[in-house]
Design an enzyme around this catalytic site. Structure first.
Site, PDB file in Angstrom:
ATOM      1  N   HIS A  18       0.830  -1.213   0.000  1.00 46.39           N
ATOM      2  CA  HIS A  18       0.000   0.000   0.000  1.00 46.39           C
ATOM      3  C   HIS A  18       0.868   1.268   0.000  1.00 46.39           C
ATOM      4  O   HIS A  18       0.622   2.189  -0.770  1.00 46.39           O
ATOM      5  CB  HIS A  18      -0.877   0.063   1.265  1.00 46.39           C
ATOM      6  N   LYS A  42     -18.267  -6.498   7.621  1.00 49.77           N
ATOM      7  CA  LYS A  42     -16.917  -7.064   7.503  1.00 49.77           C
ATOM      8  C   LYS A  42     -16.160  -6.824   8.797  1.00 49.77           C
ATOM      9  O   LYS A  42     -15.943  -5.678   9.190  1.00 49.77           O
ATOM     10  CB  LYS A  42     -16.201  -6.376   6.323  1.00 49.77           C
ATOM     11  N   ARG A  91      -1.920  -6.111  -8.344  1.00 50.46           N
ATOM     12  CA  ARG A  91      -0.859  -7.081  -8.089  1.00 50.46           C
ATOM     13  C   ARG A  91      -0.824  -8.207  -9.106  1.00 50.46           C
ATOM     14  O   ARG A  91       0.192  -8.868  -9.279  1.00 50.46           O
ATOM     15  CB  ARG A  91      -1.048  -7.729  -6.700  1.00 50.46           C
ATOM     16  N   SER A 129      -2.823  -7.620   2.891  1.00 50.56           N
ATOM     17  CA  SER A 129      -3.212  -7.528   4.301  1.00 50.56           C
ATOM     18  C   SER A 129      -3.715  -8.887   4.792  1.00 50.56           C
ATOM     19  O   SER A 129      -3.505  -9.251   5.950  1.00 50.56           O
ATOM     20  CB  SER A 129      -4.309  -6.476   4.483  1.00 50.56           C
TER      21      SER A 129
HETATM   22  P1  ADP Z   1      -9.615  -3.904  -0.274  1.00 50.09           P
HETATM   23  O1  ADP Z   1     -10.216  -4.516   0.943  1.00 50.09           O
HETATM   24  O2  ADP Z   1     -10.468  -2.849  -0.945  1.00 50.09           O
HETATM   25  O3  ADP Z   1      -8.994  -4.861  -1.288  1.00 50.09           O
HETATM   26  P2  ADP Z   1      -6.954  -3.416   0.628  1.00 50.09           P
HETATM   27  O4  ADP Z   1      -6.615  -2.649   1.845  1.00 50.09           O
HETATM   28  O5  ADP Z   1      -6.702  -4.880   0.645  1.00 50.09           O
HETATM   29  O6  ADP Z   1      -8.444  -3.061   0.317  1.00 50.09           O
HETATM   30  O7  ADP Z   1      -6.223  -2.796  -0.640  1.00 50.09           O
HETATM   31  C1  ADP Z   1      -6.381  -1.467  -1.038  1.00 50.09           C
HETATM   32  C2  ADP Z   1      -5.742  -1.264  -2.407  1.00 50.09           C
HETATM   33  O8  ADP Z   1      -4.343  -1.530  -2.341  1.00 50.09           O
HETATM   34  C3  ADP Z   1      -6.276  -2.204  -3.495  1.00 50.09           C
HETATM   35  O9  ADP Z   1      -6.318  -1.501  -4.726  1.00 50.09           O
HETATM   36  C4  ADP Z   1      -5.245  -3.281  -3.575  1.00 50.09           C
HETATM   37  O10 ADP Z   1      -5.211  -3.885  -4.850  1.00 50.09           O
HETATM   38  C5  ADP Z   1      -3.988  -2.474  -3.322  1.00 50.09           C
HETATM   39  N1  ADP Z   1      -2.906  -3.316  -2.806  1.00 50.09           N
HETATM   40  C6  ADP Z   1      -2.952  -4.161  -1.759  1.00 50.09           C
HETATM   41  N2  ADP Z   1      -1.757  -4.780  -1.593  1.00 50.09           N
HETATM   42  C7  ADP Z   1      -0.955  -4.298  -2.559  1.00 50.09           C
HETATM   43  C8  ADP Z   1       0.408  -4.568  -2.940  1.00 50.09           C
HETATM   44  N3  ADP Z   1       1.157  -5.465  -2.303  1.00 50.09           N
HETATM   45  N4  ADP Z   1       0.912  -3.889  -3.992  1.00 50.09           N
HETATM   46  C9  ADP Z   1       0.144  -2.996  -4.657  1.00 50.09           C
HETATM   47  N5  ADP Z   1      -1.143  -2.713  -4.373  1.00 50.09           N
HETATM   48  C10 ADP Z   1      -1.690  -3.360  -3.334  1.00 50.09           C
END
Ligand code: ADP
Length: 155
Positions: A18, A42, A91, A129
């Site tokens: 992120h 959630k 990703r 995450s």
């Molecule tokens: P959500 O629950 O909406 O998927 P996340 O917190 O998991 O939210 O992710 C928020 C954003 O960050 C999403 O667009 C996700 O694809 C991106 N993201 C998560 N992990 C990575 C990573 N390792 N590299 C690049 N983008 C990421």
């Protein structure tokens, strides 16, 4: 007009993936609002307050970055913030297919907001995450996967 981007997600917790997307997007925008979507259906591992505190800590040297939380549709939050851009990270091809569908729906609902997709760096593309939470539940080490500014909290 000020270029404002909303970067929505759960950030449960924020990872290096992120923070890399946000840092690499900084030159594109005047302001990036990291927006924690609160969904009563959630269950999160970490409290909203804790997730906000970590994000603030990670970006404390970045005046262009701020953190907010919101409920409901992301496009409604973008309109409220007067944001013209919705930022997401990609990703994998699975991420791309998912983001494409959401971006098309969001465009139908609010054409003024443009979705900007940024590719994950290869070395960070396996971090999520979900995986970080699994490792924490299994009592494993996650310092490598979270931003250095907050790594001590995970030791
Ligand atoms: P959500 O629950 O909406 O998927 P996340 O917190 O998991 O939210 O992710 C928020 C954003 O960050 C999403 O667009 C996700 O694809 C991106 N993201 C998560 N992990 C990575 C990573 N390792 N590299 C690049 N983008 C990421």
């Amino acid at each position: 007009m000020k270029k404002i981007a909303v970067f929505p997600g759960s950030f449960d917790p924020i990872t290096k993936g992120h923070s890399d997307i946000v840092l690499r997007s900084l030159p594109l925008f005047d302001e990036i609002i990291i927006a924690i979507g609160v969904n009563s259906q959630k269950q999160s591992l970490f409290s909203l307050e804790q997730r906000i505190a970590w994000i603030k800590q990670v970006f404390k040297e970045q005046p262009k970055v701020r953190v907010e939380s919101y409920e409901g549709l992301t496009v409604n939050f973008c309109a409220k913030m007067q944001a013209g851009y919705l930022l997401r990270g990609i990703r994998s091809s699975a991420d791309f297919e998912y983001e494409k569908t959401i971006a098309h729906l969001n465009h139908d609902m609010l054409p003024e907001v443009e979705t900007v997709l940024i590719l994950a760096r290869p070395e960070l593309s396996s971090i999520s995450s979900t995986i970080v939470r699994e490792i924490i539940r299994g009592k494993g080490k996650v310092e490598k996967f979270v931003p250095a500014e907050i790594a001590n909290d995970f030791k």
